[in-house]
Design a protein around this motif. Sequence first.
Motif, PDB file in Angstrom:
ATOM      1  N   ARG A  95     -35.676 -12.361 -29.869  1.00 15.83           N
ATOM      2  CA  ARG A  95     -34.738 -13.379 -30.369  1.00 15.83           C
ATOM      3  C   ARG A  95     -34.257 -14.276 -29.228  1.00 15.83           C
ATOM      4  N   VAL A  96     -34.344 -15.585 -29.436  1.00 19.72           N
ATOM      5  CA  VAL A  96     -33.842 -16.559 -28.460  1.00 19.72           C
ATOM      6  C   VAL A  96     -32.322 -16.590 -28.578  1.00 19.72           C
ATOM      7  N   THR A 129     -41.065 -30.927 -16.454  1.00 25.28           N
ATOM      8  CA  THR A 129     -39.928 -30.352 -17.189  1.00 25.28           C
ATOM      9  C   THR A 129     -40.230 -28.909 -17.565  1.00 25.28           C
ATOM     10  N   ARG A 130     -39.209 -28.066 -17.431  1.00 29.75           N
ATOM     11  CA  ARG A 130     -39.342 -26.657 -17.790  1.00 29.75           C
ATOM     12  C   ARG A 130     -38.262 -26.288 -18.803  1.00 29.75           C
ATOM     13  N   HIS A 131     -38.667 -25.603 -19.862  1.00 27.89           N
ATOM     14  CA  HIS A 131     -37.743 -25.119 -20.891  1.00 27.89           C
ATOM     15  C   HIS A 131     -37.611 -23.609 -20.716  1.00 27.89           C
ATOM     16  N   TYR A 132     -36.372 -23.133 -20.748  1.00 28.84           N
ATOM     17  CA  TYR A 132     -36.101 -21.720 -20.536  1.00 28.84           C
ATOM     18  C   TYR A 132     -35.295 -21.147 -21.693  1.00 28.84           C
ATOM     19  N   THR A 170     -32.915 -26.594 -20.492  1.00 28.03           N
ATOM     20  CA  THR A 170     -34.069 -27.339 -20.005  1.00 28.03           C
ATOM     21  C   THR A 170     -33.744 -27.856 -18.616  1.00 28.03           C
ATOM     22  N   VAL A 171     -34.718 -27.766 -17.714  1.00 27.52           N
ATOM     23  CA  VAL A 171     -34.551 -28.264 -16.347  1.00 27.52           C
ATOM     24  C   VAL A 171     -35.552 -29.390 -16.137  1.00 27.52           C
ATOM     25  N   ARG A 194     -41.726 -22.932 -24.642  1.00 25.17           N
ATOM     26  CA  ARG A 194     -42.165 -24.271 -25.035  1.00 25.17           C
ATOM     27  C   ARG A 194     -40.987 -25.062 -25.609  1.00 25.17           C
ATOM     28  N   LEU A 195     -41.124 -26.367 -25.632  1.00 25.06           N
ATOM     29  CA  LEU A 195     -40.083 -27.239 -26.201  1.00 25.06           C
ATOM     30  C   LEU A 195     -39.723 -26.804 -27.616  1.00 25.06           C
ATOM     31  N   VAL A 196     -40.723 -26.507 -28.424  1.00 23.71           N
ATOM     32  CA  VAL A 196     -40.484 -26.127 -29.818  1.00 23.71           C
ATOM     33  C   VAL A 196     -39.570 -24.900 -29.918  1.00 23.71           C
TER      34      VAL A 196
END
Length: 144
Positions: free
Chosen positions: A48-49, A38-41, A54-55, A7-9
């Motif tokens: 852990r990120v 829009t896709r967030h990866y 973002t595409v 998600r964006l967050v």
Amino acid sequence: MGLQEVRLVDVIPLRHEVLRPGQAVETCYFEGDDAETTRHYAWVEDGRVMSIATVMEVERDFDGQTVPYQLRGMATDPAFAGQGIGSSFLQALHEAVSDSWWCNARAIAVRFYERNGLVTVGDAFDIPGIGPHYVMKYEKTAGS
């Protein structure tokens, strides 16, 4: 472990830390972030990120070739820089994104993107408050 759609967050904290340090967190939200297409990866290991991008569907013409997607806000957690995580993440994105894409790459990231299959298009330009950038393109081919 590895590439996940998030998600964006989930991308905002790393965008803020790496791409907009010292600026208001509001500067980390991009036009189009909340678009349906829009896709967030993120590259996630042990919850852990570690790297994000973002595409977005933002078409750009390159000498008569339309490239349909823009990569924005790519960042890797500085604690993991130099360990190949950003490259692994970008290679996984090459596979996940269905077509060619382009980005505005910071001058300091050009070599990284070149090592990962992108080419520079045109001359440097400045984004006020952020610094010099180059337009770069990744061309999706039958085998990529």
